[in-house]
Enzyme design. Structure first.
Site, PDB file in Angstrom:
ATOM      1  CG  ASP A  67      -8.313   9.369 -23.173  1.00 43.43           C
ATOM      2  OD1 ASP A  67      -7.305   9.598 -23.087  1.00 43.43           O
ATOM      3  OD2 ASP A  67      -9.189   8.268 -22.780  1.00 43.43           O
ATOM      4  CD  GLU A 143     -17.005   5.751 -18.605  1.00 46.48           C
ATOM      5  OE1 GLU A 143     -16.653   4.379 -18.770  1.00 46.48           O
ATOM      6  OE2 GLU A 143     -16.562   6.347 -17.804  1.00 46.48           O
TER       7      GLU A 143
HETATM    8  C1  GLP Z   1      -8.637   5.733 -18.130  1.00 49.28           C
HETATM    9  C2  GLP Z   1      -8.316   6.125 -19.780  1.00 49.28           C
HETATM   10  C3  GLP Z   1      -8.172   4.975 -20.569  1.00 49.28           C
HETATM   11  C4  GLP Z   1      -7.316   3.840 -19.878  1.00 49.28           C
HETATM   12  C5  GLP Z   1      -8.059   3.432 -18.538  1.00 49.28           C
HETATM   13  C6  GLP Z   1      -7.278   2.331 -17.613  1.00 49.28           C
HETATM   14  O1  GLP Z   1      -9.743   5.953 -17.822  1.00 49.28           O
HETATM   15  N1  GLP Z   1      -9.212   7.090 -20.133  1.00 49.28           N
HETATM   16  O2  GLP Z   1      -7.691   5.323 -21.621  1.00 49.28           O
HETATM   17  O3  GLP Z   1      -7.324   2.892 -20.510  1.00 49.28           O
HETATM   18  O4  GLP Z   1      -8.527   4.575 -17.602  1.00 49.28           O
HETATM   19  O5  GLP Z   1      -6.344   3.088 -16.864  1.00 49.28           O
HETATM   20  P1  GLP Z   1      -5.220   2.401 -16.228  1.00 49.28           P
HETATM   21  O6  GLP Z   1      -4.334   1.932 -17.085  1.00 49.28           O
HETATM   22  O7  GLP Z   1      -4.622   3.275 -15.137  1.00 49.28           O
HETATM   23  O8  GLP Z   1      -6.025   1.322 -15.367  1.00 49.28           O
END
Ligand code: GLP
Length: 241
Positions: A67, A143
């Protein structure tokens, strides 16, 4: 589904790095799906170590990130492109032309999504997809309530995600409200998946995703249907299982 619960995050990072190393040894032209956020940063550090020791070679590897925020340039310090270059790409021998992320500044969003999906297809599909998970169970930026049939698309971020991700920005107001993301179907088409989750903040999302009903309300629950998924959890993330 293989679920590994380790004492520490770094044990999980080592296991994940070993799986990726083996994948590339078996198929040097592997197509990797990559993730951003706090979760995979330790794993990327392990991969850099393996590369420096000559134990893995990214020369023929192709990568597709899950993403990218809409509106951020590649050089914006909070863009996922910037994150990937800083945390991995600039320190290994992956070729620039083999690195793919959605272009956050694409003017024609629909076209960008179609092009991204076609590039994945042209590369032969994703061999191994790495995933983190959001507190609300999102994968990529899919989401709650996004269709399981979704392909790469422009998606609205929920308030919960905007708030969770605001720690990386100066304020909540600066977090983009939309992002390009591989769809759930795109992710599920990967031949293998590694899901990483660390910390108590992920425990509910992990319990709902791995043991709850399979429903678009919990995007991660779709992973129960994937035939080749390894889930690597520290004890905190596994605490509600
Ligand atoms: C973001 C990304 C995801 C990721 C998630 C968790 O929104 N789009 O791909 O897995 O958050 O993030 P973190 O690893 O910082 O908790």
């Amino acid at each position: 589904m293989d679920i590994v619960i380790a004492k520490t995050k770094s044990e999980c990072d080592n296991i994940a790095a070993g799986i990726i190393r083996q994948q590339i040894a078996d198929r040097p032209k592997s197509v990797l799906g990559l993730a951003t956020g706090d979760t995979p940063s330790g794993l990327y550090a392990r991969l850099i170590e393996l590369y420096e020791k000559g134990l893995v070679d990214f020369k023929d590897v192709e990568t597709f990130n899950l993403d990218e925020y809409r509106g951020l340039s590649k050089d914006h310090p909070q863009s996922y492109s910037y994150y990937m270059h800083k945390n991995l790409f600039s320190k290994i021998n992956v070729r620039d032309e083999n690195i793919h992320l959605p272009n956050g500044q694409a003017l024609d969003a629909k076209q960008e999504c179609m092009d991204y999906e076609n590039k994945i297809k042209d590369a032969g599909g994703i061999d191994l997809q790495l995933l983190g998970i959001g507190r609300n169970g999102h994968i990529g930026f899919n989401e709650p309530n996004n269709s399981f049939a979704s392909m790469t698309c422009l998606t609205d971020l929920t308030e919960d995600t905007i708030e969770a991700n605001s720690i990386y920005f100066d304020s909540c107001a600066e977090v983009p409200r939309t992002a390009f993301s591989m769809g759930i179907k795109t992710i599920m088409q990967a031949r293998k998946i590694i899901l990483l989750a660390y910390g108590k903040g992920k425990a509910q999302a992990i319990a709902d995703s791995l043991t709850g009903p399979i429903t678009p309300l919990v995007p991660g629950s779709v992973l129960q249907l994937h035939p080749f998924i390894t889930v690597l959890l520290d004890e905190d993330a596994a605490s509600l299982l």
